[in-house]
Motif scaffolding. Structure first.
Motif, PDB file in Angstrom:
ATOM      1  N   SER A  35      17.293 -15.190 -60.232  1.00 38.05           N
ATOM      2  CA  SER A  35      18.358 -14.929 -59.138  1.00 38.05           C
ATOM      3  C   SER A  35      17.620 -14.615 -57.841  1.00 38.05           C
ATOM      4  O   SER A  35      16.220 -14.257 -58.006  1.00 38.05           O
ATOM      5  N   LEU A  36      18.185 -14.548 -56.795  1.00 38.90           N
ATOM      6  CA  LEU A  36      17.496 -14.067 -55.344  1.00 38.90           C
ATOM      7  C   LEU A  36      17.330 -12.671 -55.474  1.00 38.90           C
ATOM      8  O   LEU A  36      18.156 -11.839 -54.714  1.00 38.90           O
ATOM      9  N   SER A  37      16.504 -12.095 -56.282  1.00 36.42           N
ATOM     10  CA  SER A  37      16.300 -10.570 -56.444  1.00 36.42           C
ATOM     11  C   SER A  37      14.774 -10.360 -56.565  1.00 36.42           C
ATOM     12  O   SER A  37      14.168 -11.083 -57.273  1.00 36.42           O
ATOM     13  N   GLU A  38      14.275  -9.558 -55.910  1.00 39.30           N
ATOM     14  CA  GLU A  38      12.996  -8.941 -56.335  1.00 39.30           C
ATOM     15  C   GLU A  38      12.832  -7.788 -57.003  1.00 39.30           C
ATOM     16  O   GLU A  38      12.185  -7.870 -58.096  1.00 39.30           O
ATOM     17  N   TYR A  39      13.528  -6.775 -56.651  1.00 36.45           N
ATOM     18  CA  TYR A  39      13.591  -5.558 -57.435  1.00 36.45           C
ATOM     19  C   TYR A  39      13.936  -5.691 -58.910  1.00 36.45           C
ATOM     20  O   TYR A  39      13.345  -5.235 -59.700  1.00 36.45           O
ATOM     21  N   PRO A  93      15.970  -2.925 -65.393  1.00 34.76           N
ATOM     22  CA  PRO A  93      15.608  -4.236 -65.560  1.00 34.76           C
ATOM     23  C   PRO A  93      14.248  -4.086 -66.427  1.00 34.76           C
ATOM     24  O   PRO A  93      14.069  -5.154 -67.077  1.00 34.76           O
ATOM     25  N   VAL A  94      13.458  -2.972 -66.293  1.00 35.37           N
ATOM     26  CA  VAL A  94      12.489  -2.892 -67.326  1.00 35.37           C
ATOM     27  C   VAL A  94      12.641  -2.904 -68.798  1.00 35.37           C
ATOM     28  O   VAL A  94      12.083  -3.774 -69.532  1.00 35.37           O
ATOM     29  N   VAL A  95      13.838  -2.351 -69.116  1.00 36.90           N
ATOM     30  CA  VAL A  95      14.369  -2.168 -70.619  1.00 36.90           C
ATOM     31  C   VAL A  95      14.711  -3.745 -70.679  1.00 36.90           C
ATOM     32  O   VAL A  95      14.603  -4.247 -71.974  1.00 36.90           O
ATOM     33  N   ASN A 132       8.031  -8.723 -51.303  1.00 36.77           N
ATOM     34  CA  ASN A 132       7.608  -7.683 -52.289  1.00 36.77           C
ATOM     35  C   ASN A 132       8.036  -6.367 -52.098  1.00 36.77           C
ATOM     36  O   ASN A 132       8.107  -5.556 -52.776  1.00 36.77           O
ATOM     37  N   ASN A 133       8.309  -6.021 -50.690  1.00 40.84           N
ATOM     38  CA  ASN A 133       8.652  -4.901 -50.410  1.00 40.84           C
ATOM     39  C   ASN A 133      10.190  -4.583 -50.879  1.00 40.84           C
ATOM     40  O   ASN A 133      10.618  -3.603 -50.904  1.00 40.84           O
ATOM     41  N   MET A 134      10.903  -5.474 -51.221  1.00 46.51           N
ATOM     42  CA  MET A 134      12.371  -5.499 -51.801  1.00 46.51           C
ATOM     43  C   MET A 134      12.112  -4.836 -53.251  1.00 46.51           C
ATOM     44  O   MET A 134      13.304  -4.507 -53.949  1.00 46.51           O
ATOM     45  N   ALA A 135      11.034  -4.975 -53.638  1.00 48.02           N
ATOM     46  CA  ALA A 135      10.793  -4.542 -55.090  1.00 48.02           C
ATOM     47  C   ALA A 135       9.844  -3.275 -55.165  1.00 48.02           C
ATOM     48  O   ALA A 135       8.996  -2.908 -56.003  1.00 48.02           O
ATOM     49  N   GLN A 136       9.790  -2.490 -54.020  1.00 46.41           N
ATOM     50  CA  GLN A 136       8.818  -1.447 -53.813  1.00 46.41           C
ATOM     51  C   GLN A 136       8.816  -0.529 -54.687  1.00 46.41           C
ATOM     52  O   GLN A 136       7.743   0.158 -55.071  1.00 46.41           O
ATOM     53  N   CYS A 137      10.184  -0.167 -55.147  1.00 47.86           N
ATOM     54  CA  CYS A 137      10.161   0.787 -56.314  1.00 47.86           C
ATOM     55  C   CYS A 137       9.548   0.461 -57.425  1.00 47.86           C
ATOM     56  O   CYS A 137       8.577   1.583 -58.006  1.00 47.86           O
ATOM     57  N   ILE A 138       9.473  -0.725 -58.004  1.00 45.61           N
ATOM     58  CA  ILE A 138       8.829  -1.129 -59.203  1.00 45.61           C
ATOM     59  C   ILE A 138       7.243  -0.983 -59.043  1.00 45.61           C
ATOM     60  O   ILE A 138       6.561  -0.634 -59.814  1.00 45.61           O
ATOM     61  N   ILE A 139       6.826  -1.443 -57.565  1.00 47.24           N
ATOM     62  CA  ILE A 139       5.345  -1.465 -57.495  1.00 47.24           C
ATOM     63  C   ILE A 139       4.999   0.113 -57.463  1.00 47.24           C
ATOM     64  O   ILE A 139       4.004   0.352 -57.939  1.00 47.24           O
ATOM     65  N   LEU A 153       7.796  -6.730 -65.553  1.00 46.22           N
ATOM     66  CA  LEU A 153       7.101  -5.851 -65.903  1.00 46.22           C
ATOM     67  C   LEU A 153       7.540  -5.507 -67.390  1.00 46.22           C
ATOM     68  O   LEU A 153       6.459  -5.211 -67.943  1.00 46.22           O
ATOM     69  N   GLY A 154       8.635  -5.285 -67.395  1.00 45.48           N
ATOM     70  CA  GLY A 154       9.137  -5.026 -68.755  1.00 45.48           C
ATOM     71  C   GLY A 154       8.627  -6.049 -69.934  1.00 45.48           C
ATOM     72  O   GLY A 154       8.402  -5.683 -71.002  1.00 45.48           O
ATOM     73  N   PHE A 155       8.750  -7.287 -69.566  1.00 46.38           N
ATOM     74  CA  PHE A 155       8.316  -8.309 -70.383  1.00 46.38           C
ATOM     75  C   PHE A 155       7.035  -8.025 -70.908  1.00 46.38           C
ATOM     76  O   PHE A 155       6.236  -8.586 -71.901  1.00 46.38           O
ATOM     77  N   ALA A 156       5.956  -7.829 -69.920  1.00 44.65           N
ATOM     78  CA  ALA A 156       4.387  -7.731 -69.992  1.00 44.65           C
ATOM     79  C   ALA A 156       4.277  -6.449 -70.743  1.00 44.65           C
ATOM     80  O   ALA A 156       3.164  -6.661 -71.321  1.00 44.65           O
ATOM     81  N   MET A 157       5.227  -5.439 -71.021  1.00 45.95           N
ATOM     82  CA  MET A 157       4.828  -4.384 -71.614  1.00 45.95           C
ATOM     83  C   MET A 157       4.775  -4.648 -73.211  1.00 45.95           C
ATOM     84  O   MET A 157       4.164  -3.913 -73.737  1.00 45.95           O
TER      85      MET A 157
END
Length: 1038
Positions: free
Chosen positions: A734-738, A397-399, A766-773, A745-749
Motif C-alpha cells: 500500500s502507499l505507506s512507508e511507516y 506494524p512490527v508485530v 524514507n523519512n515518512m518511516a523515520q520513526c521505524i528507522i 522489520l517485524g518480518f525480518a525479526m
C-alpha cells in the motif's frame, strides 16, 4: 388462486390466548418475512367473475395492488380490501358504479364494511415500525450503554440519547419511559401508540432477542433490546457489509441468557483479578517513588488478555505475538507472559550492573519470549511480547510483520496457529496515523495475518488531554470501522462483561479471520506516571476516582454475596499471591547483573552459540559458479510458463537480458536477480516489499509478469529457478512507508535465514518511516540485544528531478552510525573488516557497480550475524552503458569491495598524480567522463568508497599512501551540508593522521536537497566538476 395468502393474516395482532399458546410452545421460530401471498376468506365459487381462465389475470392484478393500490381500478381496490378484511362470500366483489340510488347504497354498504374491518395498512406499518425500532437499537444502542465506570463521561462524548431509541436516563427501568414514549405515538418517530406496548409483534429474522419465540409484546421487545445493547456492553457492528457476520454478532449478544458463567469460571476470574491488582499494589509499596506506568484503574486487562489467549488456544492457536505500550507492561510480563518476578523486581535496583552489549532500555519497554503450558486448555502456548519505544503505536506494524513471518515459516496460511494481539491507549489509537496504516495492511494478500485482536485500554484521557480535545470522532476506536472490524465497548468495572466480550472477540477472529476491537472503558487511578499530579488538569475526574472502589473489591463482594466464594477463601487467595511476590523480591536481591538477553522477544535458536555469540568471525566468498549465474540469467530473460502472453516492450527487455547473459555481463537488474536467485537455491527465503517493487519504480525489475490477455494471470520467474528452492515473495505494498517498513522489520525479526528488503519508491520518502528507522532499526540491537538483517533500498541521485525525487538523505543515516570519527581502530586486527561490521549498528553502502551490489546482498546472509543494511541505489545507472559487471567479478573467490581504487593510468604512475578524488555512487561516472574530456587521466586519481559505514580506514589509508604528492578532495553531487561530506571528512583526516587537508568539491550548502530547475541543476553540476578538476582551486585556502 387458493394458494395465495394475505399478509394481513400474518400481521394481525394475536389474541391473549394465542399469545400464551405461542409462548408455551418450545419450537424453533418460524420464518418471519412479509410475502406477497394471500388467503381468501370467501370460497372461490362465491365470486361470480372468477374462473380458471381468469385466475392468472386476477393474480397479476393482486400483485400490482400489493405494490400500489392506486395502480388498479377502484373496483379492484375495493375487492382486494374487502377480501383481506374478511368480507363474507359473495360480498367482496362490487359491480361498477351506476347512477341508480340502489347502486350507491350498495357501494356505501361495502365502504362501511371495509372501514369496520381491522386496518391492514396500520398493521403493516406497526410491524415495520417495530423492525425499525429493533434496527435502531442494533445501530445506535451503544450510544446509551452504561460504559463509563466513573459515571461522569459518555464514552462517545455525547450525552444525548439518539432520537430513535426508546430509552431514558434510567436505561433499564421501563416504568420511567413516559418522558420518551412520545417516540411511539402517532405523531412521533414510529407511529405506534403507548397502548401498543402490550401488543404482540412477530420478530424479523434479523434479531435473536426472541430466543425460541417468534413473537413478543412490544414492551418485552424493548426490554430485551435494552438488555442486549444498553447495559455494560456497547456493540458497534451494523456498518459491516456482510450479513453472515452481522447475524453472528447479533446471535452472540441478543440471545437471552447467553452471557452465563460457571462458578469455576468466576473463581478463575477472581484469582486473575487478585494477581493483577496485588502485583501493582506490591510495586507501589516497594517502589513508591519509581515510574512503572501501572495498570491501576484497568486491572481487568490481565484476565481479559488471558481469556483471549485461553479461547484462542482452545481454537488451535499455539503462538501469540503481542505488542503494547508501556502502561501495564510489567503486569502483562508478570501475569500473562509469566516472566520471572525476580527478573522484574531487580530492574528497580539502581545498583544493578549491565552485562550485555548495548545500552539497554527502560524496564517498561522491554519484551519477552516464553513457551509454557496453558493451564485452561492444557496445550502448549508460545507468547512473545515485542519490545517497543515510547513512540506509541509504532510497534503495531512490527508485530504484524513478525506474526506474518511466523505464519509463513510454519505453513499457517489461514492464521489458525499463529495470531497477534495489539494493545492500545485511547489517545494514541485515535491520534496516531500508524494505526490507520496498519489496519490497511490487514487484508492485503502479502500482509494479512488473518485477524488481529485489538484491545484498547481506554483511560478516557491522554497524558493530560481531555478526550474532547483529543479526537473528532465519537469513540477512539472509530478508525477500525474502515476495515469492517466489529467494535465491542465494555465497562471495565464489570469483569464478567469484559470476559464475555473477550471470548466473543477470540471466537470472531477464529471464525472470520478478521480484525476485532475490544474497547475497555476504564480510568487511570494515578497520573500519566506515578509521580504525576493529575488534579492540575482533571480535578473533577480525579475526585471521582479517589472515591472509586477498586474492581477487585467490587467483584469479590459480588461473588461473596452470590455464595461463589466466601471471605476467607478470597483473603487466602490474596495472601497466597502476596507471599509469591515477597519471595521473588527476596530472590531479586541476589541479582547483581542485568542481562538484557533474558528479555529477548525474538530468539534465533541455533544461529548463535549458547552464550549468544557468532559461530565464527569470517565471511566466505560471495561469488558463484558460472553455470549458476548463467542459469539464473536465462530464467530471468525468459517466460518459464506456457501459453503466457507478455507485453511487447517487456519482450525487448528480456531479449536485452539474454544478450547480456550471452556476453557474460550483468546490469543492475540482472545482478539483483542473481543475488536473489542464488540465495533461494541455498534455502534462503527472499522477500521484497514496497511501492511498485514488482515492476520497479524505474521499470527495470519486472519480477512479476502479467499476461496481456487474461486478467490477474501472473508469473514470477524467480519461483521457477530450482526444484527445491526457497520461495520468493515480491509484493507491491500500500502507499505507506511507516507501516510497511515496520511490517518488514517485524518480518525480518522472526528468522535470520531470510533476506527481507524494503524498497522506497524514491529514497526521499524514507523519512515518512523515520520513526521505524530512528527507534527500531538504528538502535534496536543496542536497546534490546535484538539483531536484524533488514535491507533498505533507497533510490538516490541528483538527476534534475527536483527536491523530492533526488535525495535519500544519506547524511541522516551516516550521522546515526556509532563509530568514532576521531579514533583510528587497530588496522592489524584479524578479520578487521568483519569485526567492524560486528561492532557497528548498521551498514551503509552506495554501490557504483552491479557486481558490488550483487556481492553486498549475498554478504548480508553469509555473515555470521545480522545487521541492518542501508543501500543507496541508483536511478540512471540502471541503464547506464558503463554500469556493467563481468561474470569474472562474480565467480567463486570474489567478494564485496568496500573500496574500489583507481585502476587507470593514474594508478600506473602514482607519484605524478596531483589530486586524489574520493567519491561514492553515481557521481563517479560524471567524474570519469569529465576527466577523460579534460585529458587528466594521469593527473587525477578517483577512488570509490562503496561502504561508507563502517568506514574502511584500512583501505583508504593504503590509497592515501599510494599517492604521496596528491592533494585529497572529497567530491559529491549533494549539497555541502548534506550527503556524505560531514561524515567522511573527519574520518579521512583521522586516517591520514591529519597530515593533509581534505578539500571539498560539490554543491554549495542549501536548504532543499535539490533544485527544481533543470538549467540550474546542470549549472551546479558543471560548477563542482570544474572545481574537482581545477588543480589550483584550493590553493587560495592553503
Amino acid at each position: 388462486m387458493f394458494h395465495l395468502r394475505t399478509c394481513a393474516a400474518k400481521l394481525r395482532p394475536l389474541t391473549a390466548s394465542q399469545t400464551v399458546k405461542t409462548f408455551s410452545q418450545n419450537k424453533p421460530a418460524a420464518i418471519r418475512t412479509f410475502q406477497q401471498i394471500r388467503c381468501y376468506s370467501a370460497p372461490v365459487a362465491a365470486e361470480p367473475f372468477l374462473s380458471g381462465t381468469s385466475s392468472n389475470y386476477v393474480e397479476e392484478m393482486y400483485c400490482a395492488w400489493l405494490e400500489n393500490p392506486k395502480s388498479v381500478h377502484k373496483s379492484w381496490d375495493i375487492f382486494f380490501r374487502n377480501t383481506n378484511a374478511g368480507a363474507p362470500p359473495g360480498t367482496a366483489y362490487q359491480s361498477p358504479l351506476s347512477l341508480s340510488r340502489s347502486s350507491l347504497a350498495t357501494v356505501a354498504h361495502a365502504q362501511s364494511l371495509v372501514e369496520a374491518q381491522p386496518n391492514v395498512d396500520k398493521l403493516v406499518e406497526d410491524h415495520l415500525a417495530v423492525q425499525s425500532l429493533i434496527r435502531a437499537y442494533q445501530i445506535r444502542g451503544h450510544h446509551v450503554a452504561q460504559l463509563d465506570p466513573l459515571g461522569i463521561l459518555d464514552a462517545d462524548l455525547d450525552s444525548s440519547v439518539p432520537a430513535d431509541i426508546i430509552s431514558s436516563t434510567d436505561k433499564l427501568d421501563l416504568a420511567v419511559f413516559k418522558d420518551r414514549l412520545g417516540m411511539l405515538t402517532v405523531g412521533g418517530f414510529y407511529g405506534l401508540d403507548e397502548s401498543d406496548l402490550d401488543k404482540v409483534f412477530h420478530l424479523p429474522t434479523t434479531t435473536f432477542i426472541g430466543g425460541q419465540e417468534s413473537a413478543l409484546p412490544l414492551r418485552e421487545i424493548i426490554r430485551r433490546l435494552e438488555m442486549a445493547y444498553c447495559q455494560h456492553i456497547g456493540v458497534e457492528f451494523m456498518f459491516i457489509n456482510d450479513l453472515e457476520q452481522c447475524q453472528w454478532i447479533r446471535q452472540k449478544f441478543e440471545t437471552p441468557g447467553i452471557m452465563q458463567f460457571t462458578n469455576e469460571e468466576k473463581r478463575t476470574l477472581l484469582a486473575r483479578l487478585v494477581r493483577s491488582t496485588r502485583f501493582e499494589d506490591f510495586l507501589q509499596r516497594k517502589w513508591s517513588s519509581e515510574k512503572r506506568f501501572g495498570l491501576e484503574g484497568c486491572e481487568v486487562l490481565i484476565p481479559a488478555l488471558k481469556t483471549i489467549i485461553d479461547k484462542s488456544s482452545e481454537n488451535g492457536v499455539d503462538y501469540v505475538i503481542m505488542g503494547m505500550p508501556h502502561r501495564g507492561r510489567l503486569n502483562v510480563l508478570a501475569n500473562v507472559i509469566r516472566k520471572e518476578l525476580e527478573q522484574i523486581f531487580c530492574q528497580f535496583d539502581s545498583k544493578l550492573e549491565a552485562a550485555d552489549e548495548g545500552s539497554g532500555d527502560m524496564k517498561y519497554h522491554l519484551g519477552m519470549y516464553h513457551r509454557r503450558i496453558n493451564r485452561v486448555t492444557d496445550r502448549n502456548i508460545t507468547l512473545s511480547l515485542v519490545a517497543n519505544p515510547s513512540h506509541l503505536e509504532a510497534a503495531d506494524p512490527v508485530v504484524m510483520g513478525k506474526t506474518k513471518a511466523e505464519q509463513f515459516y510454519c505453513g499457517d496460511t489461514e492464521g489458525k496457529k499463529v495470531m497477534s494481539i495489539l494493545l492500545h491507549g485511547d489517545a494514541a489509537f485515535a491520534g496516531q496515523g500508524i494505526v490507520y496504516e496498519t489496519f490497511h495492511l490487514s487484508d492485503l494478500p502479502s500482509y494479512t495475518t488473518h485477524g488481529t485482536v485489538h484491545v484498547v485500554v481506554n483511560n478516557q484521557i491522554g497524558f493530560t488531554t481531555d478526550p474532547r480535545m483529543a479526537r473528532s470522532s465519537p469513540y477512539p476506536t472509530d478508525v477500525a470501522r474502515v476495515v469492517n472490524a466489529p467494535i465491542f465497548h465494555v465497562n471495565s468495572d464489570d469483569p464478567e462483561a469484559v470476559m464475555y466480550v473477550c471470548k466473543v472477540a477470540a471466537e470472531w477472529r477464529s471464525t472470520f479471520h478478521k480484525d476485532v476491537v475490544v474497547d475497555l472503558v476504564c480510568y487511570r487511578r494515578n497520573g500519566h506516571n506515578e509521580m504525576d499530579e493529575p488534579m492540575f488538569t482533571q480535578p473533577l475526574m480525579y475526585k471521582q476516582i479517589r472515591k472509586q472502589k477498586p474492581v477487585l473489591q467490587k467483584y469479590a463482594e459480588l461473588l461473596v454475596s452470590q455464595g461463589v466464594v466466601n471471605q476467607p477463601e478470597y483473603e487466602e487467595e490474596i495472601s497466597k499471591y502476596d507471599k509469591i511476590c515477597e519471595e521473588a523480591f527476596t530472590r531479586s536481591k541476589d541479582e547483581k547483573i542485568l542481562h538484557i538477553k533474558h528479555w529477548l522477544d525474538s530468539p534465533w535458536p541455533g544461529f548463535f552459540t549458547l552464550d549468544g555469540q557468532p559461530r565464527s568471525m569470517s565471511c566466505p566468498s560471495t561469488g558463484l559458479e558460472e553455470d549458476v549465474l548463467a542459469h539464473i540469467g536465462n530464467v530471468a530473460s525468459s517466460v518459464p510458463v506456457e501459453n503466457f502472453t507478455i507485453h511487447g516492450g517487456l519482450s525487448r527487455i528480456l531479449k536485452t537480458r539474454k544478450e547480456l547473459v550471452t556476453n557474460r555481463t550483468v546490469d543492475w537488474a540482472l545482478a539483483e536477480y542473481m543475488a536473489f536467485g542464488s540465495l533461494l537455491k541455498e534455502g534462503i527465503h527472499v522477500r521484497l516489499s514496497g511501492q511498485d517493487v514488482e515492476r520497479g519504480t524505474f521499470s527495470h525489475r519486472h519480477h512479476v509478469l502479467h499476461d496481456q490477455n487474461v486478467d490477474k494471470k501472473t508469473c514470477i520467474p524467480m519461483n521457477h529457478l530450482w526444484p527445491n528452492q526457497a520461495p520468493y515473495t515480491v509484493c507491491n505494498s500500500s502507499l505507506s512507508e511507516y507501516g510497511v517498513l515496520g511490517f518488514e522489520l517485524g518480518f525480518a525479526m522472526a528468522s535470520p535465514n531470510a533476506l527481507v528488503l524494503w524498497e522506497a519508491q524514491f529514497g526521499d520518502f524514507n523519512n515518512m518511516a523515520q520513526c521505524i528507522i530512528d527507534q527500531f532499526i538504528c538502535p534496536g540491537q543496542a536497546k534490546w540485544v535484538r539483531q536484524n538483517g533488514i535491507v533498505l533500498l533507497l533510490p538516490h541521485g541528483m538527476e534534475g528531478m527536483g527536491p523530492e525525487h533526488s535525495s535519500a538523505r544519506p547524511e541522516r543515516f551516516l550521522q546515526m552510525c556509532n563509530d568514532d570519527p576521531d579514533v583510528l581502530p587497530d588496522l592489524q586486527e584479524n578479520n578487521f573488516d568483519i569485526n567492524q561490521l560486528y561492532d557497528c549498528n548498521w551498514i551503509v553502502v552506495n554501490c557504483s557497480t552491479p557486481g558490488n551490489f550483487f556481492h553486498v546482498l549475498r554478504r548480508q546472509i553469509l555473515l555470521p550475524f545480522r545487521k541492518p543494511l542501508i543501500v543507496f541505489t541508483p536511478k540512471s545507472l540502471l541503464r547506464h552503458p558503463e554500469a556493467r559487471t563481468s561474470f569474472d567479478e562474480m565467480l567463486p573467490g570474489t567478494h564485496f569491495h568496500r573500496v574500489i581504487p583507481e585502476d587507470g593510468p593514474a594508478a600506473q604512475d602514482p607519484n605524478n598524480v596531483k589530486r586524489l578524488l574520493f567519491c561514492t555512487g553515481k557521481v563517479y561516472y560524471d567524474l570519469t567522463r569529465e576527466r577523460k574530456a579534460r585529458g587528466m587521466t594521469e593527473q587525477v586519481a578517483i577512488t570509490r568508497i562503496e561502504q561508507l559505514s563502517p568506514f574502511p580506514f584500512d583501505l583508504l589509508l593504503k590509497e592515501a599512501q599510494k599517492y604521496p604528492n596528491a592533494e585529497l578532495a572529497w567530491c559529491q553531487e549533494e549539497h555541502k551540508n548534506q550527503g556524505y561530506y560531514d561524515y567522511v571528512k573527519p574520518r579521512l583526516r583521522t586516517t591520514i593522521d591529519r597530515a593533509k587537508p581534505v578539500w571539498y568539491a560539490g554543491r554549495d550548502p542549501a536548504a532543499a536537497p535539490a533544485t527544481g530547475n533543470k538549467k540550474t541543476h546542470l549549472t551546479e553540476l558543471q560548477r563542482f566538476l570544474d572545481t574537482a578538476f581545477d588543480l589550483d582551486a584550493f590553493k587560495k585556502f592553503s
